[in-house]
Motif scaffolding. Structure first.
Motif, short mmCIF file in Angstrom:
data_model
loop_
_atom_site.label_atom_id
_atom_site.label_comp_id
_atom_site.label_asym_id
_atom_site.label_seq_id
_atom_site.Cartn_x
_atom_site.Cartn_y
_atom_site.Cartn_z
N TRP A 357 0.86 -1.18 0.00
CA TRP A 357 0.00 0.00 0.00
C TRP A 357 0.90 1.24 0.00
CZ3 TRP A 357 -5.16 -0.17 -0.65
CH2 TRP A 357 -5.82 -1.38 -0.40
N ALA A 358 0.89 1.96 -1.12
CA ALA A 358 1.61 3.24 -1.23
C ALA A 358 0.59 4.33 -0.90
CB ALA A 358 2.20 3.42 -2.62
N GLN A 359 0.50 4.68 0.35
CA GLN A 359 -0.67 5.40 0.85
C GLN A 359 -0.70 6.88 0.50
OE1 GLN A 359 -0.89 4.32 5.02
NE2 GLN A 359 -1.19 2.16 4.55
N ALA A 360 0.37 7.37 -0.09
CA ALA A 360 0.36 8.77 -0.53
C ALA A 360 -0.08 8.90 -1.99
CB ALA A 360 1.75 9.38 -0.36
N ARG A 361 -0.42 7.80 -2.63
CA ARG A 361 -0.74 7.81 -4.06
C ARG A 361 -2.17 7.31 -4.28
NH1 ARG A 361 4.94 5.30 -6.52
NH2 ARG A 361 6.11 5.37 -4.57
N LEU A 362 -2.78 7.77 -5.37
CA LEU A 362 -4.09 7.29 -5.78
C LEU A 362 -3.97 6.51 -7.08
CD1 LEU A 362 -6.33 10.40 -4.98
CD2 LEU A 362 -6.02 8.34 -3.61
N ALA A 363 -3.63 7.21 -8.16
CA ALA A 363 -3.38 6.58 -9.45
C ALA A 363 -1.89 6.29 -9.57
CB ALA A 363 -3.86 7.51 -10.56
N PRO A 364 -1.49 5.47 -10.56
CA PRO A 364 -0.06 5.18 -10.73
C PRO A 364 0.77 6.46 -10.84
CG PRO A 364 -1.36 3.71 -12.10
CD PRO A 364 -2.32 4.70 -11.51
N ALA A 365 1.76 6.57 -9.98
CA ALA A 365 2.58 7.78 -9.92
C ALA A 365 3.94 7.44 -9.34
CB ALA A 365 1.90 8.84 -9.04
N PRO A 366 4.97 8.23 -9.67
CA PRO A 366 6.28 8.02 -9.05
C PRO A 366 6.25 8.37 -7.58
CG PRO A 366 6.30 10.01 -10.39
CD PRO A 366 4.98 9.34 -10.64
#
Length: 489
Positions: A357-366
């Motif tokens: 879970w990359a919790q600072a992101r919503l859609a695919p992003a660096p």
């Protein structure tokens, strides 16, 4: 607030189920005392701070079934949108395999079908649309007769087989049902994840669990500021409606007199008289005697063989680089059957499914600038005892899976959560996070319901009917409140 002549009801546990029960009872004009042993409300909705200002959601990471929560806020005379800022996820999750191939499962159904067609061909896209239609029929057939009633019955299931469940194979397994729609085994892995959401194996879960696919396509939402905001908002509303909330109040025993609930004894020795208690805690803790021997007989014990999965987790302040990630990424093993066979034997799989879970992101992003909040999870078997399973092999396997996919994980600070930690949070559970596993079509009938065999003791929470997950816990609180009001105290 108008003072009620009704006797006070005590709710034990300020997780989502307990908060929902307290809110519904307060809305009905009943005086409520809400006890929570932790320093903050939320239960499994919790966060960890591995370093500095980086806060990681350590429990549920998204909100589903938004109408359930909109109705809960409305019951308290409020609007959810006035208390929480929600951000819909355009990508439900990225699914990655050891060969580097990946599929982004879109929230929009037609976009998802197009992505699946590009990934596995036009037949797979048609299979997905047919599967989603089948999942929607399953939801329509089960929502009212199962999810919103006190205790679903086999006769009701039989009636639904002749109506909305026709063609949904309610007595078959989820894995077999997926095979009817997806020839590509990787797509069976993607949608088999629906069983993992409730700590179960898709090889054993009933086909009716496909309704989770419909729930997901109905929308996943992140909460700005973290999932803790949900519990904080509900606790604030409860107090505004007259609920007395006591934090740091651990219950040691449910007192029984004359064959019914008589009150509670707290860990500090204080006694609280009550004719009705809503226990919004793990039902396994009750059955194991952690709320007293007299109350333990109110529900049957859960055999170790029927427990849901546990998990290892690592809350990380760091950076995930090398891949543009959405909020959820699932790294699948090549052989899912081997993974579930190991878990069924009480062993850690050599190649587990890894969820990031990359919790600072919503859609695919660096990766964003600076440290970002990350949560890595792998399934683990529940244990019949409280012996610790070593975290090292699970951690090494998860890092290897991420590295094979081209992901570089910088870990500035890490806090580990183990099955032993889950057992400490719910003594007697063996670390099982979701209560009873959803294995076999009969499992829905054996999950503890709101009413128990002990008059005055009502249950709520994710280990009771209608099941695991935030929305189901909220519904359990509503059912518990109705059971309290319907009981003669």
């Amino acid at each position: 607030m108008r003072q009620s002549a009704e006797p006070r009801i005590v709710v034990v546990g300020a997780g989502i189920g307990g908060l929902a029960a307290a809110l519904h009872l307060a809305a009905a004009g009943r005086p409520v005392l809400l006890l929570e042993r932790a320093a903050t409300p939320g239960g499994r909705v919790s966060s960890l701070r591995p370093a500095g200002a980086v806060t990681v959601d350590a429990g549920p990471a998204v909100l589903t079934l938004l109408p359930v929560f909109q109705r809960l806020f409305a019951a308290a005379g409020a609007r959810l949108e006035d208390h929480l800022a929600l951000r819909p996820l355009p990508v439900l999750g990225r699914h990655v395999w050891p060969d580097g191939r990946y599929l982004d499962l879109m929230a929009d159904q037609q976009a998802a079908a197009a992505a699946i067609g590009d990934f596995a061909g036009p037949d797979a896209a048609r299979g997905f649309l047919d599967f989603q239609a089948r999942a929607a029929r399953c939801w329509d057939a089960l929502e009212k007769p199962f999810l919103t009633v006190q205790r679903p019955g086999m006769l009701a299931l039989g009636a639904q087989v002749g109506l909305g469940l026709r063609g949904t194979s309610p007595f078959g397994t989820l894995w077999d049902a997926l095979g009817e729609h997806f020839a590509d085994p990787r797509l069976r892995q993607v949608f088999g994840r629906m069983a993992a959401y409730v700590g179960s194996s898709p090889l054993l879960a009933p086909a009716t669990l496909m309704l989770v696919a419909h729930i997901e396509m109905s929308g996943l939402f992140a909460i700005e500021g973290g999932m803790d905001r949900l519990a904080e908002a509900l606790a604030g509303l409860a107090q505004a409606r007259g609920v007395e909330l006591r934090l740091g109040a651990a219950v040691a025993e449910i007192l029984v007199q004359g064959g019914r609930v008589a009150g509670l004894r707290l860990a500090d020795g204080q006694r609280i008289a009550a004719r009705q208690v809503v226990l919004a805690s793990d039902a396994a803790s009750l059955a194991a005697g952690h709320f007293g021997a007299a109350a333990a007989r109110a529900v049957p014990p859960l055999p170790a063989s029927r427990r849901s999965f546990s998990a290892f987790g690592w809350a990380i302040a760091g950076r995930a680089e090398g891949l543009d990630l959405p909020r959820q990424a699932v790294f699948h093993p090549a052989d899912p059957a081997a993974e579930y066979a190991a878990l069924a034997r009480g062993r850690m799989p050599e190649a587990p499914t890894v969820t990031l879970w990359a919790q600072a992101r919503l859609a695919p992003a660096p990766a964003p600038d600076g440290a970002e909040p990350l949560m890595v999870l792998v399934p683990a078997p529940p244990r019949a005892d409280t012996r610790e399973m070593p975290a090292g092999p699970a951690e090494a396997a998860s890092l290897a899976a991420l590295a094979r996919a081209g992901l570089r994980l910088r870990r500035d600070a890490v806090l580990a959560v183990t099955p032993r930690d889950h057992e400490r949070a719910a003594p007697g559970s063996g670390g099982a996070i979701y209560g009873q596993a959803v294995h076999g079509w009969q499992s829905i009938f054996s999950r503890p319901a709101a009413r128990t065999t002990l008059p005055g003791l009502i249950l709520a929470g994710g280990t009771t009917h209608p099941g695991a997950g935030l929305a189901m816990a909220a519904l359990s609180g509503q059912l518990a409140a109705a059971a309290v009001i319907g009981e003669r105290a």
